[in-house]
Scaffold this active site. Sequence first.
Site, PDB file in Angstrom:
ATOM      1  CG  HIS A 160      34.746  36.205  52.128  1.00  9.65           C
ATOM      2  ND1 HIS A 160      34.340  36.615  52.788  1.00  9.65           N
ATOM      3  CD2 HIS A 160      34.724  37.250  51.118  1.00  9.65           C
ATOM      4  CE1 HIS A 160      34.406  38.083  53.006  1.00  9.65           C
ATOM      5  NE2 HIS A 160      34.586  38.500  51.700  1.00  9.65           N
ATOM      6  CG  ASP A 176      33.899  42.226  48.411  1.00  8.30           C
ATOM      7  OD1 ASP A 176      34.188  41.947  49.574  1.00  8.30           O
ATOM      8  OD2 ASP A 176      34.432  41.590  47.516  1.00  8.30           O
ATOM      9  CG  ASP A 177      37.195  44.839  49.109  1.00 12.03           C
ATOM     10  OD1 ASP A 177      37.674  45.020  50.186  1.00 12.03           O
ATOM     11  OD2 ASP A 177      36.945  43.702  48.587  1.00 12.03           O
ATOM     12  CG  HIS A 219      30.486  40.936  51.400  1.00  7.96           C
ATOM     13  ND1 HIS A 219      30.440  39.844  50.761  1.00  7.96           N
ATOM     14  CD2 HIS A 219      31.674  41.225  51.540  1.00  7.96           C
ATOM     15  CE1 HIS A 219      31.576  39.453  50.661  1.00  7.96           C
ATOM     16  NE2 HIS A 219      32.485  40.216  50.783  1.00  7.96           N
ATOM     17  CD  GLU A 262      35.502  36.579  46.317  1.00  8.99           C
ATOM     18  OE1 GLU A 262      36.181  36.032  47.225  1.00  8.99           O
ATOM     19  OE2 GLU A 262      35.700  37.671  45.759  1.00  8.99           O
ATOM     20  CG  HIS A 308      36.153  43.119  53.101  1.00  9.52           C
ATOM     21  ND1 HIS A 308      36.727  42.042  53.653  1.00  9.52           N
ATOM     22  CD2 HIS A 308      35.530  42.454  51.850  1.00  9.52           C
ATOM     23  CE1 HIS A 308      36.009  40.909  53.475  1.00  9.52           C
ATOM     24  NE2 HIS A 308      35.274  41.194  52.077  1.00  9.52           N
TER      25      HIS A 308
HETATM   26  N1  ADE Z   1      39.218  40.505  51.353  1.00 10.14           N
HETATM   27  C1  ADE Z   1      38.679  41.732  50.770  1.00 10.14           C
HETATM   28  N2  ADE Z   1      37.665  41.480  49.994  1.00 10.14           N
HETATM   29  C2  ADE Z   1      37.728  40.186  49.705  1.00 10.14           C
HETATM   30  C3  ADE Z   1      37.069  39.343  48.834  1.00 10.14           C
HETATM   31  N3  ADE Z   1      36.150  39.867  47.630  1.00 10.14           N
HETATM   32  N4  ADE Z   1      37.356  37.859  48.904  1.00 10.14           N
HETATM   33  C4  ADE Z   1      37.978  37.461  49.612  1.00 10.14           C
HETATM   34  N5  ADE Z   1      38.790  38.415  50.670  1.00 10.14           N
HETATM   35  C5  ADE Z   1      38.660  39.569  50.535  1.00 10.14           C
HETATM   36 ZN    ZN Z   2      34.440  40.223  50.906  1.00 10.22          ZN
END
Ligand code: ADE
Ligand code: ZN
Length: 337
Positions: free
Chosen positions: A199, A280-281, A19, A202, A21
């Site tokens: 997703h 994630d990011d 996971h 969350e 991005h």
């Molecule tokens: N796009 C990038 N990170 C995300 C996240 N945590 N939740 C939803 N969309 C995303």
């Molecule tokens: Zn994500």
Amino acid sequence: MTNSHQTDLIARLPKAELHLHIEGSFEPELMMALAARNKIDLPFKTLEDAKAAYNFSNLQEFLDLYYQGMQVLRTEEDFFDLTLAYLQRAKADNVRHVEMFYDPQAHTERGVPFGVVTDGILAAIRKGEQELGISSYLIMSFLRHLSEEDGFDLLVESERWHDKFVGVGLDSSEVGHPPLKFERLYQRCAEIGFKLCMHAGEEGPPSYVREALLDIGVDRIDHGNRCMEDPELVSIIRDMQVPLTNCPLSNLSLCVIDDLKKSPVKAQLEQGLLVTVNSDDPAYFGGYIGRNYEKTAEALDLSNDQLIQLARNSFTGSFLPEAAIKAHLASIDESIA
Ligand code: ADE
Ligand code: ZN
């Protein structure tokens, strides 16, 4: 504190990241360099200013900054540099396999052609395979704040590259955009043969996780935190062994949890769910995958066996063929022998 023995174990364990991005790995240093290269003004002048802005109280506040940051990505070389920089960091964390999301609509809607984005990422993936020994699968993600029709347009636009994607994902603003909004699109993606990710849970309610799993029939749930509010759903997820890609530092940054001690990862492991830890990011949330493992181990007092289980789950939950999964699991055994 994670003891130094566990830090060592985490570093030694071969891992997969499921996971991630790629646009969320855009470090402010690189963003400033590409802004200069492309002669684009950024709303911040220094790294300190950028990092001070990375202070979110929910998903939308992050997304607003995330879409703004990626505006400096214009050329194939930009997407190549972005992706290679991530793979180099993954290598440092002993990641052996990545399944990365990207958001083509966030680029095509501002005039960057689909092929520029995709070919840049794919070129870096090839280099990562050849020179870093990391295999990568690409997952094309639909933006859920856009319409299902927009998703179909992307599916058509991307046709020439379909054999380059292992699957599709659904991300962006969750609440108000339930999985069933994309039922026909996902039906079509299943017919094409794509693996299906979404997703869910969350910020959205447990019913979104149910929809994703039981109505859409996804192969993997991204995040899935809020399934824990629905015990019957937890049993279903356990029985199906559908992988959950948890992202602890992301959850903390986006106030999905207010303390890392409230991460569901340990409870999910104890209940036999196929949970994985991911970043994630990472450029926005304070750490790549190694740091996610370390901080989670520390906050939840995870045992060595639980850390090893997380690494095993990362391969078991991947879309790799069975033989490759077996080989990676054997490499985990070797790393701890
Ligand atoms: N796009 C990038 N990170 C995300 C996240 N945590 N939740 C939803 N969309 C995303
Ligand atoms: Zn994500």
